[in-house]
Design a protein around this motif. Structure first.
Motif, PDB file in Angstrom:
ATOM      1  N   THR A 157       6.250   5.136 -16.911  1.00 23.86           N
ATOM      2  CA  THR A 157       5.568   3.875 -17.225  1.00 23.86           C
ATOM      3  C   THR A 157       4.068   3.968 -16.984  1.00 23.86           C
ATOM      4  O   THR A 157       3.416   2.956 -16.721  1.00 23.86           O
ATOM      5  N   ASP A 158       3.496   5.166 -17.078  1.00 25.08           N
ATOM      6  CA  ASP A 158       2.063   5.318 -16.856  1.00 25.08           C
ATOM      7  C   ASP A 158       1.241   4.739 -18.005  1.00 25.08           C
ATOM      8  O   ASP A 158       0.009   4.768 -17.956  1.00 25.08           O
ATOM      9  N   ASP A 159       1.892   4.207 -19.037  1.00 19.90           N
ATOM     10  CA  ASP A 159       1.176   3.490 -20.093  1.00 19.90           C
ATOM     11  C   ASP A 159       1.103   1.999 -19.783  1.00 19.90           C
ATOM     12  O   ASP A 159       0.655   1.212 -20.626  1.00 19.90           O
ATOM     13  N   THR A 210       0.849  -1.190   0.000  1.00 17.68           N
ATOM     14  CA  THR A 210       0.000   0.000   0.000  1.00 17.68           C
ATOM     15  C   THR A 210       0.886   1.242   0.000  1.00 17.68           C
ATOM     16  O   THR A 210       2.102   1.156   0.125  1.00 17.68           O
ATOM     17  N   GLY A 211       0.229   2.401  -0.110  1.00 15.89           N
ATOM     18  CA  GLY A 211       0.991   3.640  -0.253  1.00 15.89           C
ATOM     19  C   GLY A 211       1.725   3.661  -1.572  1.00 15.89           C
ATOM     20  O   GLY A 211       2.873   4.107  -1.674  1.00 15.89           O
ATOM     21  N   LEU A 212       1.043   3.198  -2.621  1.00 11.99           N
ATOM     22  CA  LEU A 212       1.688   3.041  -3.929  1.00 11.99           C
ATOM     23  C   LEU A 212       1.827   4.385  -4.642  1.00 11.99           C
ATOM     24  O   LEU A 212       0.950   5.240  -4.571  1.00 11.99           O
ATOM     25  N   ALA A 213       2.927   4.537  -5.340  1.00  7.94           N
ATOM     26  CA  ALA A 213       3.088   5.606  -6.324  1.00  7.94           C
ATOM     27  C   ALA A 213       3.208   4.906  -7.671  1.00  7.94           C
ATOM     28  O   ALA A 213       4.100   4.084  -7.872  1.00  7.94           O
ATOM     29  N   ARG A 214       2.320   5.239  -8.593  1.00  6.86           N
ATOM     30  CA  ARG A 214       2.144   4.460  -9.808  1.00  6.86           C
ATOM     31  C   ARG A 214       2.824   5.108 -11.004  1.00  6.86           C
ATOM     32  O   ARG A 214       3.023   6.315 -11.066  1.00  6.86           O
ATOM     33  N   GLY A 215       3.134   4.297 -11.993  1.00  9.03           N
ATOM     34  CA  GLY A 215       3.614   4.784 -13.279  1.00  9.03           C
ATOM     35  C   GLY A 215       4.890   5.585 -13.197  1.00  9.03           C
ATOM     36  O   GLY A 215       5.095   6.526 -13.959  1.00  9.03           O
TER      37      GLY A 215
END
Length: 331
Positions: free
Chosen positions: A164-166, A155-160
């Protein structure tokens, strides 16, 4: 200090993959990553250090030359309960998503306090092709009482991260790989871009003839500019299309305390393309800056009526490899 490597005459496997730079020391280097996977290494005594030799053949396997040493056994796993990892959450901390990963090799996952984690550098991992960071890694039994001890809830994710947000869409079984010292960077030359290379992984001390072969097509992903962010367009009263975008870096930079993302590429030049509703290219030009205008006169000259839908495609250029595009349509 002497660096020694234990010999293990057993078959080893590895994951060879391209990615944006995952560590500061990888910035600006052309190459790919190699991570060792061999269950027998985990059972060996002593347990450390582990290594395999990566050989490369330029003649279809007739002869082999050492390309790199792959050191360490990383923390591997697989994504499960993938519906909890939402595809739409991107930007800053993702409070709505959780990643459940089943770890089957390497060390235990560790939690950190939020104040200790820099989302640009710390607790980085690959899930499929997406780079994420996380704050907490807890046993999944709190939500799934029957889950084995090897399953963690992140948890506490930071995405992309790293452009890499694709790659935000996932499925059960996607590979999980914690980014640590056991994820090795292997350099290649610019002449290798576009080529499919042949490699063989051999445990240190093993016979080259008994190694396992892999191929990898080099695209230059480690130095490829990411799609420009914040692409937006508007029309003036005269039906000119005004397009604006932001600068973006794929290298490890903290988002705090900076007003402008550093360039981290050999030049700031963008290829701006305008297309019609059928995606037929109407006009393109190189722009040194972060805005461009497709005038009504240009639209008429290109055979469309000002006010009709226009598609915009922008990518950052580089001397080595051009960037991935950002796309937008404006009516």
């Amino acid at each position: 200090m002497t660096d020694t490597i234990q010999d293990y005459p057993i078959v080893a496997s590895a994951h060879l993959f391209e990615a944006p730079p995952l560590r500061p020391e990888d910035e600006g280097r052309l190459g790919f990553y190699a991570a060792l996977w061999c269950p027998a290494l985990l059972e060996a005594t002593p347990p450390e250090p582990h290594a395999a030799i990566l050989f490369r053949s330029n003649n279809g396997g007739t002869s082999w030359k050492e390309a790199a040493v792959i050191r360490g056994v990383p923390t591997w796993g697989r994504l499960i309960y993938s519906a909890s990892l939402l595809a739409t959450n991107y930007g800053g901390r993702d409070t709505g998503s959780k990643a459940f990963v089943d770890i089957n090799s390497g060390g235990l996952l560790q939690s950190s306090s939020e104040s200790e984690v820099d989302i640009s550098r710390d607790n980085l991992a690959l899930i499929g092709s997406e780079v994420v960071s996380f704050i907490a890694a807890d046993p999944a039994t709190a939500e799934y009482p029957t889950a084995p001890d090897s399953v963690y809830r992140l948890t506490g994710l930071a995405r992309g991260r790293r452009g890499t947000d694709d790659a935000l869409t996932h499925a059960d079984g996607d590979r999980f790989l914690l980014v640590d010292a056991a994820v090795n960077f292997v350099e290649v030359s610019p002449a290798d871009i576009g080529r499919t290379l042949l490699f063989r992984v051999v445990p240190n001390g093993g016979d080259v003839a008994d190694g396992k072969d892999f191929t990898l097509t080099i695209t230059g992903r480690s130095v490829q500019p990411a799609p420009p962010p914040r692409l937006r367009a508007s029309r003036t009263a005269a039906d000119d299309v005004v397009v604006k975008w932001g600068r973006r870096t794929i290298t490890p930079v903290s988002p705090f305390g900076q007003n402008f993302a550093p360039l981290h590429h050999d030049r700031e030049e963008f290829l701006v393309e305008y297309l019609d509703t059928g995606s037929v290219l109407l006009r393109q030009r190189l722009v040194e800056g972060l805005t461009d205008t497709f005038t009504a006169a240009e639209q008429t000259a290109d055979g469309i009526t000002p006010g009709d839908l226009v598609r915009v495609r922008i990518r950052q250029r580089s001397n080595m490899v051009n960037g991935r595009p950002a796309n937008l349509a404006i009516a």
